[in-house]
Scaffold this motif. Structure first.
Motif, PDB file in Angstrom:
ATOM      1  N   TYR A 123       0.486  -1.567   0.192  1.00 22.04           N
ATOM      2  CA  TYR A 123      -0.116  -0.011  -0.172  1.00 22.04           C
ATOM      3  C   TYR A 123       0.707   1.688   0.738  1.00 22.04           C
ATOM      4  CZ  TYR A 123      -4.515  -2.073   0.650  1.00 22.04           C
ATOM      5  OH  TYR A 123      -5.438  -3.234   1.298  1.00 22.04           O
ATOM      6  N   PHE A 124       2.304   1.425   0.392  1.00 24.25           N
ATOM      7  CA  PHE A 124       2.666   2.143   0.534  1.00 24.25           C
ATOM      8  C   PHE A 124       4.016   2.877  -0.177  1.00 24.25           C
ATOM      9  CE2 PHE A 124       0.628   1.366   4.912  1.00 24.25           C
ATOM     10  CZ  PHE A 124       0.218   2.406   4.813  1.00 24.25           C
ATOM     11  N   ARG A 179       6.684  12.673   5.178  1.00 25.91           N
ATOM     12  CA  ARG A 179       5.227  13.170   5.627  1.00 25.91           C
ATOM     13  C   ARG A 179       4.318  12.291   6.309  1.00 25.91           C
ATOM     14  NH1 ARG A 179       1.026  13.682   2.170  1.00 25.91           N
ATOM     15  NH2 ARG A 179       1.271  11.743   0.973  1.00 25.91           N
ATOM     16  N   MET A 180       3.915  11.111   5.445  1.00 16.84           N
ATOM     17  CA  MET A 180       2.736  10.305   6.465  1.00 16.84           C
ATOM     18  C   MET A 180       3.345   9.796   7.982  1.00 16.84           C
ATOM     19  SD  MET A 180       1.024   8.850   5.040  1.00 16.84           S
ATOM     20  CE  MET A 180       0.543   7.278   5.965  1.00 16.84           C
ATOM     21  N   HIS A 216       1.795  13.717   9.455  1.00 14.53           N
ATOM     22  CA  HIS A 216       0.575  13.281   9.197  1.00 14.53           C
ATOM     23  C   HIS A 216       0.222  12.704  10.399  1.00 14.53           C
ATOM     24  CE1 HIS A 216      -0.504  15.390   6.217  1.00 14.53           C
ATOM     25  NE2 HIS A 216       0.452  14.856   5.076  1.00 14.53           N
ATOM     26  N   GLN A 217       0.055  11.339  10.621  1.00 14.62           N
ATOM     27  CA  GLN A 217       0.072  10.389  11.506  1.00 14.62           C
ATOM     28  C   GLN A 217       0.644  11.054  13.177  1.00 14.62           C
ATOM     29  OE1 GLN A 217      -2.355   8.486  11.832  1.00 14.62           O
ATOM     30  NE2 GLN A 217      -1.748   6.174  10.678  1.00 14.62           N
ATOM     31  N   PHE A 262      -2.083  12.975  13.487  1.00 18.33           N
ATOM     32  CA  PHE A 262      -3.707  12.438  14.127  1.00 18.33           C
ATOM     33  C   PHE A 262      -3.640  11.547  15.737  1.00 18.33           C
ATOM     34  CE2 PHE A 262      -6.228   8.920  13.578  1.00 18.33           C
ATOM     35  CZ  PHE A 262      -7.156   9.337  13.064  1.00 18.33           C
ATOM     36  N   TYR A 288      -7.887  15.674  12.391  1.00 19.01           N
ATOM     37  CA  TYR A 288      -8.446  15.565  10.678  1.00 19.01           C
ATOM     38  C   TYR A 288      -9.504  15.554  10.925  1.00 19.01           C
ATOM     39  CZ  TYR A 288      -4.121  14.500   9.161  1.00 19.01           C
ATOM     40  OH  TYR A 288      -2.470  15.021   8.052  1.00 19.01           O
ATOM     41  N   HIS A 347      -7.649   7.645   1.494  1.00 14.94           N
ATOM     42  CA  HIS A 347      -8.145   6.612   1.836  1.00 14.94           C
ATOM     43  C   HIS A 347      -8.991   6.096   0.497  1.00 14.94           C
ATOM     44  CE1 HIS A 347      -6.461   7.498   5.575  1.00 14.94           C
ATOM     45  NE2 HIS A 347      -5.350   6.047   5.441  1.00 14.94           N
ATOM     46  N   LEU A 349      -7.694   3.314  -2.100  1.00 18.47           N
ATOM     47  CA  LEU A 349      -6.930   2.765  -1.785  1.00 18.47           C
ATOM     48  C   LEU A 349      -6.678   1.130  -1.879  1.00 18.47           C
ATOM     49  CD1 LEU A 349      -4.532   4.723   0.922  1.00 18.47           C
ATOM     50  CD2 LEU A 349      -3.866   4.615  -1.549  1.00 18.47           C
ATOM     51  N   ILE A 407      -8.330  -0.593   0.348  1.00 20.20           N
ATOM     52  CA  ILE A 407      -8.287  -1.429   2.130  1.00 20.20           C
ATOM     53  C   ILE A 407      -9.510  -2.049   2.504  1.00 20.20           C
ATOM     54  CG2 ILE A 407      -7.932  -0.603   4.226  1.00 20.20           C
ATOM     55  CD1 ILE A 407      -6.796   2.107   3.328  1.00 20.20           C
ATOM     56  N   TYR A 437      -6.720  -3.228   7.475  1.00 17.05           N
ATOM     57  CA  TYR A 437      -7.504  -2.460   8.511  1.00 17.05           C
ATOM     58  C   TYR A 437      -6.861  -2.921   9.579  1.00 17.05           C
ATOM     59  CZ  TYR A 437      -9.749   1.209  10.987  1.00 17.05           C
ATOM     60  OH  TYR A 437     -10.116   2.613  12.392  1.00 17.05           O
ATOM     61  N   VAL A 473      -3.019  -3.067  10.155  1.00 17.57           N
ATOM     62  CA  VAL A 473      -2.400  -1.495  10.674  1.00 17.57           C
ATOM     63  C   VAL A 473      -3.278  -1.689  12.246  1.00 17.57           C
ATOM     64  CG1 VAL A 473      -2.850   0.902  10.275  1.00 17.57           C
ATOM     65  CG2 VAL A 473      -2.881  -0.593   8.874  1.00 17.57           C
ATOM     66  N   VAL A 525      -9.186   4.699  17.017  1.00 19.30           N
ATOM     67  CA  VAL A 525      -9.031   4.126  15.277  1.00 19.30           C
ATOM     68  C   VAL A 525      -9.802   3.809  14.987  1.00 19.30           C
ATOM     69  CG1 VAL A 525      -7.606   3.244  14.629  1.00 19.30           C
ATOM     70  CG2 VAL A 525      -6.587   4.397  15.824  1.00 19.30           C
ATOM     71  N   ILE A 578     -12.565   4.937   6.407  1.00 22.04           N
ATOM     72  CA  ILE A 578     -11.302   3.673   5.182  1.00 22.04           C
ATOM     73  C   ILE A 578     -11.524   2.641   4.999  1.00 22.04           C
ATOM     74  CG2 ILE A 578      -9.053   3.336   6.302  1.00 22.04           C
ATOM     75  CD1 ILE A 578      -8.390   5.121   8.752  1.00 22.04           C
TER      76      ILE A 578
HETATM   77  C1  HEM Z   1      -6.205   2.748  11.022  1.00 21.37           C
HETATM   78  C2  HEM Z   1      -6.417   3.417  10.864  1.00 21.37           C
HETATM   79  C3  HEM Z   1      -5.955   5.190   9.440  1.00 21.37           C
HETATM   80  C4  HEM Z   1      -6.142   5.704  10.479  1.00 21.37           C
HETATM   81  C5  HEM Z   1      -6.255   7.157  11.388  1.00 21.37           C
HETATM   82  C6  HEM Z   1      -4.903   6.594   8.743  1.00 21.37           C
HETATM   83  C7  HEM Z   1      -4.482   7.986   9.279  1.00 21.37           C
HETATM   84  C8  HEM Z   1      -3.924   7.799   7.385  1.00 21.37           C
HETATM   85  C9  HEM Z   1      -3.972   9.629   7.708  1.00 21.37           C
HETATM   86  C10 HEM Z   1      -4.024  10.808   8.921  1.00 21.37           C
HETATM   87  C11 HEM Z   1      -3.009   9.633   6.052  1.00 21.37           C
HETATM   88  C12 HEM Z   1      -2.364  11.018   5.848  1.00 21.37           C
HETATM   89  C13 HEM Z   1      -3.813  12.570   5.392  1.00 21.37           C
HETATM   90  C14 HEM Z   1      -2.687  13.482   4.419  1.00 21.37           C
HETATM   91  O1  HEM Z   1      -2.340  12.975   3.416  1.00 21.37           O
HETATM   92  O2  HEM Z   1      -3.101  14.387   4.682  1.00 21.37           O
HETATM   93  C15 HEM Z   1      -2.901   8.059   5.885  1.00 21.37           C
HETATM   94  C16 HEM Z   1      -2.751   8.235   4.524  1.00 21.37           C
HETATM   95  C17 HEM Z   1      -2.621   6.875   3.998  1.00 21.37           C
HETATM   96  N1  HEM Z   1      -2.827   5.780   4.652  1.00 21.37           N
HETATM   97 FE1  HEM Z   1      -4.220   5.639   6.073  1.00 21.37          FE
HETATM   98  N2  HEM Z   1      -4.462   5.451   8.097  1.00 21.37           N
HETATM   99  C18 HEM Z   1      -5.166   4.493   8.873  1.00 21.37           C
HETATM  100  C19 HEM Z   1      -5.315   3.561   7.721  1.00 21.37           C
HETATM  101  C20 HEM Z   1      -4.837   3.039   6.761  1.00 21.37           C
HETATM  102  C21 HEM Z   1      -4.677   1.320   6.380  1.00 21.37           C
HETATM  103  C22 HEM Z   1      -5.096   0.214   6.880  1.00 21.37           C
HETATM  104  C23 HEM Z   1      -4.237   1.662   5.214  1.00 21.37           C
HETATM  105  C24 HEM Z   1      -3.504   0.452   4.488  1.00 21.37           C
HETATM  106  C25 HEM Z   1      -2.754  -0.819   4.410  1.00 21.37           C
HETATM  107  C26 HEM Z   1      -3.732   2.649   5.147  1.00 21.37           C
HETATM  108  C27 HEM Z   1      -2.712   3.534   4.113  1.00 21.37           C
HETATM  109  C28 HEM Z   1      -2.058   5.081   3.754  1.00 21.37           C
HETATM  110  C29 HEM Z   1      -2.000   5.655   2.682  1.00 21.37           C
HETATM  111  C30 HEM Z   1      -1.503   4.338   1.979  1.00 21.37           C
HETATM  112  C31 HEM Z   1      -1.737   7.003   2.545  1.00 21.37           C
HETATM  113  C32 HEM Z   1      -1.043   8.084   1.707  1.00 21.37           C
HETATM  114  C33 HEM Z   1      -1.869   8.310   0.455  1.00 21.37           C
HETATM  115  C34 HEM Z   1      -1.740   9.406  -0.216  1.00 21.37           C
HETATM  116  O3  HEM Z   1      -0.002  10.275   0.411  1.00 21.37           O
HETATM  117  O4  HEM Z   1      -1.467   9.074  -1.678  1.00 21.37           O
HETATM  118  N3  HEM Z   1      -4.032   3.853   5.998  1.00 21.37           N
HETATM  119  N4  HEM Z   1      -3.448   7.786   6.643  1.00 21.37           N
END
Ligand code: HEM
Length: 120
Positions: A35-36, A43-44, A47-48, A51, A62, A71, A74, A76, A81, A84, A109, A116
């Motif tokens: 996924y990444f 940057r991730m 952001h995280q 969060f 957020y 999301h 993506l 997912i 989920y 993660v 979460v 998501i």
């Molecule tokens: C468990 C709860 C989750 C939370 C709280 C969360 C939170 C976030 C946040 C805050 C961002 C950044 C948003 C931004 O660019 O402003 C993000 C991006 C992203 N998340 Fe999550 N996420 C979660 C679950 C997941 C899961 C399960 C996956 C994949 C298996 C995932 C994959 C991604 C990816 C690939 C991005 C980057 C997207 C991009 O920049 O194009 N996330 N997420």
């Protein structure tokens, strides 16, 4: 006066360490790493960190709409989920966050799942 978890555990620098370890675990997972691909992990982490700080009662905000938007494309599933959430839980425990506090963050979460997960 009641303090927030964010204050009790040491603010952004502490949260950043937890989140940084969390992403090491995510990238080590064969099912999650894909996924990444091509994502800027610095940057991730930024952001995280914001969060998770928010979930600990600290600053930054957020909305669920933002989470849904980033999301949306993506693909997912619930299994990824869950994985993660488990890795985040593990990272919080590794850094000495108390069980009751981990449970609060985990519940928060989990409540975002519907925004998501896009594959049932
Ligand atoms: C468990 C709860 C989750 C939370 C709280 C969360 C939170 C976030 C946040 C805050 C961002 C950044 C948003 C931004 O660019 O402003 C993000 C991006 C992203 N998340 Fe999550 N996420 C979660 C679950 C997941 C899961 C399960 C996956 C994949 C298996 C995932 C994959 C991604 C990816 C690939 C991005 C980057 C997207 C991009 O920049 O194009 N996330 N997420």
């Amino acid at each position: 006066m009641r303090t927030t978890m964010f204050e009790r555990y040491g603010g952004f620098s502490k949260v950043r360490g937890i989140v940084s370890d969390f992403y090491d675990k995510v990238l080590d997972s064969p099912s999650l790493a894909k996924y990444f691909t091509g994502i800027d992990m610095r940057r991730m982490i930024d952001h995280q960190t914001k969060f998770v700080s928010q979930m600990m009662g600290g600053p930054a905000s957020y909305t669920n709409e933002q989470l849904a938007r980033v999301h949306a494309n993506l693909s997912i599933d619930a299994r990824s989920y869950g994985e993660v959430v488990d890795l985040l839980t593990e990272s919080l425990e590794d850094h000495g966050v108390e069980a009751a506090d981990v449970a609060v963050i985990r519940d928060d979460v989990m409540s975002r799942k519907v925004h998501i997960v896009t594959i049932r």
